[in-house]
Design a protein around this motif. Structure first.
Motif, short mmCIF file in Angstrom:
data_model
loop_
_atom_site.label_atom_id
_atom_site.label_comp_id
_atom_site.label_asym_id
_atom_site.label_seq_id
_atom_site.Cartn_x
_atom_site.Cartn_y
_atom_site.Cartn_z
N LEU A 28 15.90 4.62 -9.98
CA LEU A 28 14.63 4.11 -9.93
C LEU A 28 14.31 3.28 -8.86
CD1 LEU A 28 11.86 3.94 -11.76
CD2 LEU A 28 13.09 2.30 -13.15
N GLY A 29 15.10 2.44 -8.59
CA GLY A 29 14.80 1.35 -7.37
C GLY A 29 14.53 2.28 -6.10
N LEU A 30 15.22 3.14 -5.85
CA LEU A 30 15.17 3.94 -4.69
C LEU A 30 13.93 4.75 -4.65
CD1 LEU A 30 19.10 4.90 -4.09
CD2 LEU A 30 17.76 3.22 -2.81
N ALA A 31 13.80 5.69 -5.63
CA ALA A 31 12.63 6.54 -5.60
C ALA A 31 11.29 5.73 -5.98
CB ALA A 31 12.74 7.52 -6.88
N GLY A 32 11.37 4.78 -6.71
CA GLY A 32 10.12 3.99 -7.03
C GLY A 32 9.99 3.06 -5.97
N GLY A 33 10.72 2.52 -5.28
CA GLY A 33 10.59 1.63 -4.16
C GLY A 33 10.14 2.23 -3.20
N ALA A 34 10.61 3.63 -2.75
CA ALA A 34 9.91 4.48 -1.63
C ALA A 34 8.49 4.76 -1.93
CB ALA A 34 10.70 5.73 -1.63
N MET A 35 8.09 5.11 -3.12
CA MET A 35 6.70 5.37 -3.21
C MET A 35 5.86 4.18 -3.22
SD MET A 35 6.75 8.53 -3.56
CE MET A 35 5.02 8.50 -3.55
N LEU A 36 6.37 2.94 -3.76
CA LEU A 36 5.76 1.92 -3.45
C LEU A 36 5.65 1.40 -2.23
CD1 LEU A 36 4.39 -0.43 -5.24
CD2 LEU A 36 6.60 -1.42 -5.50
N GLY A 37 6.63 1.59 -1.46
CA GLY A 37 6.50 1.12 -0.17
C GLY A 37 5.55 1.86 0.69
N ASP A 38 5.39 2.97 0.38
CA ASP A 38 4.25 4.10 0.83
C ASP A 38 3.00 3.60 0.44
OD1 ASP A 38 3.80 6.34 2.81
OD2 ASP A 38 3.13 7.18 0.82
N ILE A 39 2.63 3.13 -0.86
CA ILE A 39 1.54 2.56 -1.22
C ILE A 39 1.13 1.36 -0.41
CG2 ILE A 39 0.37 1.63 -3.30
CD1 ILE A 39 1.80 3.98 -4.80
N LEU A 40 2.26 0.57 -0.41
CA LEU A 40 1.82 -0.67 0.33
C LEU A 40 1.60 -0.63 1.72
CD1 LEU A 40 4.46 -2.97 -1.29
CD2 LEU A 40 2.06 -3.04 -1.86
N ALA A 41 2.04 0.33 2.52
CA ALA A 41 1.87 0.69 3.91
C ALA A 41 0.39 1.09 3.86
CB ALA A 41 2.82 1.72 4.38
N SER A 42 -0.19 1.87 3.03
CA SER A 42 -1.48 2.47 3.14
C SER A 42 -2.44 1.35 2.86
CB SER A 42 -1.68 3.27 1.91
OG SER A 42 -2.98 3.78 1.93
N PHE A 43 -2.14 0.32 2.06
CA PHE A 43 -3.02 -0.74 1.84
C PHE A 43 -2.91 -1.77 3.05
CE2 PHE A 43 -3.35 -5.29 0.56
CZ PHE A 43 -4.38 -5.33 0.04
N LEU A 44 -1.81 -1.90 3.70
CA LEU A 44 -1.80 -2.57 4.96
C LEU A 44 -2.51 -1.76 6.23
CD1 LEU A 44 1.92 -3.94 5.12
CD2 LEU A 44 -0.21 -5.39 4.75
N LYS A 45 -2.47 -0.56 6.16
CA LYS A 45 -3.05 0.01 7.12
C LYS A 45 -4.75 0.05 6.86
CE LYS A 45 -0.13 4.01 8.05
NZ LYS A 45 0.03 5.57 8.14
N ARG A 46 -5.03 0.25 5.60
CA ARG A 46 -6.60 -0.09 5.41
C ARG A 46 -6.92 -1.57 5.68
NH1 ARG A 46 -4.96 4.17 3.84
NH2 ARG A 46 -5.02 4.56 6.05
N ARG A 47 -6.28 -2.50 5.63
CA ARG A 47 -6.66 -3.85 5.99
C ARG A 47 -6.75 -3.95 7.49
NH1 ARG A 47 -6.73 -2.77 1.63
NH2 ARG A 47 -9.02 -2.63 2.39
N SER A 48 -5.88 -3.39 8.17
CA SER A 48 -5.92 -3.66 9.72
C SER A 48 -6.81 -2.56 10.30
CB SER A 48 -4.51 -3.29 10.07
OG SER A 48 -4.09 -1.66 9.89
N GLY A 49 -7.85 -1.94 9.57
CA GLY A 49 -8.73 -0.91 9.95
C GLY A 49 -8.52 0.06 10.42
N ARG A 50 -7.10 0.57 10.19
CA ARG A 50 -6.65 2.42 10.45
C ARG A 50 -7.10 3.05 9.20
NH1 ARG A 50 -2.79 -1.28 12.53
NH2 ARG A 50 -1.96 -0.60 14.23
N GLU A 51 -7.66 4.15 9.65
CA GLU A 51 -7.86 5.02 8.66
C GLU A 51 -6.81 5.90 8.24
OE1 GLU A 51 -11.13 5.60 7.39
OE2 GLU A 51 -11.74 3.71 8.83
N ARG A 52 -7.03 6.62 7.25
CA ARG A 52 -6.01 7.77 6.65
C ARG A 52 -5.43 8.56 7.70
NH1 ARG A 52 -6.44 12.31 2.22
NH2 ARG A 52 -4.44 12.95 2.26
#
Length: 181
Positions: free
Chosen positions: A92-116
């Motif tokens: 769960l830590g590995l699989a869930g953490g991987a998806m959470l990491g990707d979601i947090l990266a998307s959040f950081l990208k939006r905050r830094s002005g990067r588009e999808r």
């Protein structure tokens, strides 16, 4: 620990974290996690982060961890050294953490002005590692300490960007991704 043994253990131990983002891309579409909400003038996450993709990614990682656990004894005998069996919390830590990491990266990208789909070197290649390893250490401390030695963590940090770029280029050429990163 021999170099090839360390690489094999690192790869095996990280497979449940490597697979979820790829599975999420294949599942694609569905309702965005952020529900279209914005923070300031930017989307919180964007349309690329969906509930279906996240659920599919975590499920794929958990299923792979279960399959690897069933195979671990035979693979260990074949290789001549032990490979990890995954406890449910480690999986769960590995699989869930991987998806959470990707979601947090998307959040950081939006905050830094990067588009999808915009490139964010470093973050794009290691986002899931940066979250999955600490989450796994928190959820399955003893398991994590047994398998993620300093040498294994170093191999993961070096190996992951190479694997990430390679699989993304393949997915792009197959038409599964819109950009090769």
């Amino acid at each position: 620990m021999a170099v090839l043994e360390t690489i094999a253990i690192a790869f095996w131990a990280m497979l449940p974290a490597y697979v979820p983002n790829n599975a999420a891309v294949l599942a694609g579409g569905g309702r965005p996690i952020d529900g279209g909400r914005t923070w300031g003038e930017k989307r919180v996450l964007g349309d690329g982060k969906t509930w279906r993709g996240t659920a599919t990614g975590v499920t794929a990682g958990l299923a792979l961890a279960a399959a690897l656990t069933l195979l671990a004894e035979d693979v260990s005998s074949l290789l001549g050294f032990a490979v990890p069996e995954f406890s449910p919390l480690a999986a769960l830590g590995l699989a869930g953490g991987a998806m959470l990491g990707d979601i947090l990266a998307s959040f950081l990208k939006r905050r830094s002005g990067r588009e999808r789909g915009a490139m964010f070197p470093g973050l794009d290649q290691l986002d899931f590692v940066v979250v999955s390893l600490p989450l796994t250490a928190l959820l399955a401390t003893d398991w994590f300490r047994e398998w993620f030695t300093l040498e294994v963590v170093l191999v993961v940090v070096v190996l992951t960007p190479i694997l990430h770029v390679t699989t993304n280029v393949i997915a792009y050429k197959l038409g599964l991704k819109n950009e090769p990163w």
